[in-house]
Design an enzyme around this catalytic site. Structure first.
Site, PDB file in Angstrom:
ATOM      1  N   ARG A  33       0.837  -1.208   0.000  1.00  0.00           N
ATOM      2  CA  ARG A  33       0.000   0.000   0.000  1.00  0.00           C
ATOM      3  C   ARG A  33       0.868   1.252   0.000  1.00  0.00           C
ATOM      4  O   ARG A  33       0.460   2.306  -0.483  1.00  0.00           O
ATOM      5  CB  ARG A  33      -0.944   0.009   1.212  1.00  0.00           C
ATOM      6  CG  ARG A  33      -1.862   1.232   1.233  1.00  0.00           C
ATOM      7  CD  ARG A  33      -3.027   1.062   2.200  1.00  0.00           C
ATOM      8  NE  ARG A  33      -2.607   1.021   3.579  1.00  0.00           N
ATOM      9  CZ  ARG A  33      -2.383   2.096   4.346  1.00  0.00           C
ATOM     10  NH1 ARG A  33      -2.512   3.310   3.832  1.00  0.00           N
ATOM     11  NH2 ARG A  33      -2.017   1.967   5.602  1.00  0.00           N
TER      12      ARG A  33
ATOM     13  N   TYR B 238     -18.021  15.039 -15.205  1.00  0.00           N
ATOM     14  CA  TYR B 238     -18.424  13.629 -15.185  1.00  0.00           C
ATOM     15  C   TYR B 238     -19.254  13.323 -13.943  1.00  0.00           C
ATOM     16  O   TYR B 238     -18.941  13.787 -12.844  1.00  0.00           O
ATOM     17  CB  TYR B 238     -17.174  12.757 -15.234  1.00  0.00           C
ATOM     18  CG  TYR B 238     -17.405  11.303 -14.930  1.00  0.00           C
ATOM     19  CD1 TYR B 238     -18.212  10.527 -15.756  1.00  0.00           C
ATOM     20  CD2 TYR B 238     -16.813  10.709 -13.822  1.00  0.00           C
ATOM     21  CE1 TYR B 238     -18.425   9.187 -15.472  1.00  0.00           C
ATOM     22  CE2 TYR B 238     -17.021   9.370 -13.535  1.00  0.00           C
ATOM     23  CZ  TYR B 238     -17.836   8.613 -14.363  1.00  0.00           C
ATOM     24  OH  TYR B 238     -18.047   7.285 -14.072  1.00  0.00           O
TER      25      TYR B 238
ATOM     26  N   LYS C 185      -9.886   3.263 -18.627  1.00  0.00           N
ATOM     27  CA  LYS C 185     -10.368   3.612 -19.958  1.00  0.00           C
ATOM     28  C   LYS C 185      -9.272   3.408 -21.014  1.00  0.00           C
ATOM     29  O   LYS C 185      -8.740   2.323 -21.138  1.00  0.00           O
ATOM     30  CB  LYS C 185     -10.902   5.041 -19.947  1.00  0.00           C
ATOM     31  CG  LYS C 185     -11.881   5.351 -18.800  1.00  0.00           C
ATOM     32  CD  LYS C 185     -13.080   4.424 -18.741  1.00  0.00           C
ATOM     33  CE  LYS C 185     -14.194   4.929 -17.821  1.00  0.00           C
ATOM     34  NZ  LYS C 185     -13.845   4.990 -16.403  1.00  0.00           N
TER      35      LYS C 185
END
Length: 396
Positions: free
Chosen positions: A62, A116, A212
């Site tokens: 992490r 968005y 994307k």
């Protein structure tokens, strides 16, 4: 282009590889996936050096991971930035960027009404739950937008916007933000660094949903934020402690996707322009939202700050919502699904998907009608795409 300064296409083809490593190291050319939570710390003195930062190393994935760091360095180079953080989603990237940008600032976060839907919901939560001051502006009013930027604590913008493909002048925004030292964050997911370079236009941060175009295969969820300046200790601490860090395998999937990114974007761009032009000439279509069309009201701005109009567009039909529903249901090749930027062409109605969490009033204010259709144009054969669109629009 010299080997010391390769072109964008070459950077993509070699994304994350060991091409610059000494041959004597005998490293694998394609980077391995370091799928490990933990790392050996050595003795106490070495562990202390790693934790304190005086010795490079890893402690817990992490906090840092070799595969993830390779992706961060690669994306920073593609965007022309000096450092990057990789996150578990695009929304996590926006949250991280906004938190960093507002640190020590007192003014509002200025954004636009048609940002968005996922970002809109995130900012609304920050505003309502944590009382972060957010100012939503209609960026079509350029004077109002620039005035708001001039009193901002930080600025978040998306250009082109999803799904209406409206543009905001990045250079003018950055110039207006400079006197008040407001960091400017640009969501570059739709345009991608292949078509637009916000940092070169004066932005301070770029955010992406790596899900994307950067990944391009519709098989992972992730995000990234890239800074024009090297990452500060505060930025790294915010990124680490917000918890939205990505796993190594998903980072590797983005690295794999980046190696064909330039090739894919050339095909996406070609198909996007062709489909937009075809739709603009169809009698059932009343309006096409695509900045690459000469008839788009911001086409001149698109020519100044973008290399191409891209492959995302939206359009409206003369028959309204009823026709939009029938059109979606009649498609055969184009897939009815959310997201964008994969190899396959996707269609959705934003009012019932990406912008569903907005109230009808907020959707109307943003310009997202129930009849709006968004089309993410993939890399299929142009003739096949046009044939599917033609049969779905027939008789509407």
């Amino acid at each position: 282009m010299s080997p010391e300064k390769p072109s964008f296409d070459t950077l993509c083809a070699h994304a994350g590889t060991s091409r610059n490593a000494p041959a004597i190291d005998n490293l694998p050319f394609v980077p391995p996936v370091v799928q490990s939570t933990i790392f050996q710390l050595g003795d106490s003195a070495q562990a202390e050096a790693i934790f304190s930062g005086t010795l490079p190393g890893y402690t817990y994935s992490r906090f840092g991971n070799p595969t993830v760091d390779t992706l961060a360095a690669t994306l920073a180079r593609l965007e022309g930035g000096a450092g990057a953080c990789i996150t578990a989603s695009g929304n996590a990237a926006v949250l991280c960027a906004v938190t960093i940008a507002l640190a020590g600032r007192s003014g509002p976060l200025v954004t636009h009404q048609d940002i968005y839907g996922g970002s809109f919901e995130l900012l609304r939560i920050l505003h309502e739950v944590h009382h972060v001051p957010v100012e939503w502006v209609d960026a079509r009013d350029e004077a109002a937008w620039i005035a708001a930027v001039g009193r901002a604590g930080a600025v978040l913008l998306e250009t082109p916007s999803n799904p209406l493909l409206r543009l905001i002048d990045v250079a003018a925004t950055a110039a207006a933000a400079q006197p008040v030292c407001a960091p400017v964050i640009v969501d570059n997911t739709v345009a991608t660094p292949f078509n637009q370079r916000p940092l070169a236009l004066g932005a301070d941060w770029v955010v992406h949903s790596t899900t994307k175009y950067l990944n391009g295969h519709s098989d992972m969820i992730g995000g990234a934020l890239i800074g024009r300046e090297p990452l500060s200790d505060l930025a790294r601490r915010i990124h680490k402690n917000l918890g939205g860090t990505v796993n190594a395998f998903d980072a590797w999937l983005v690295l794999r996707g980046l190696r064909t990114f330039a090739l894919r974007m050339a095909a996406h761009n070609r198909n996007g322009a062709a489909v937009a032009a075809w739709l603009a000439g169809h009698p059932a279509v009343t309006r096409v939202h695509y900045a690459g069309l000469p008839a788009h009201p911001q086409h001149d701005l698109a020519r100044r700050q973008m290399q191409h109009g891209g492959a995302l567009l939206s359009f409206e039909l003369a028959g309204g919502e009823v026709a939009a529903r029938r059109f979606v249901d009649r498609l055969h090749l184009i897939v009815h699904a959310v997201s964008l930027g994969g190899l396959e062409s996707l269609v959705t109605r934003p009012a019932m998907s990406s912008h569903r969490g907005m109230s009808p009033t907020d959707r109307a204010r943003a310009g997202v009608s129930d009849a709006l259709i968004r089309l993410s144009v993939g890399v299929e054969a142009e003739a096949d795409l046009l044939a599917d669109l033609d049969q779905a629009l027939a008789g509407l």
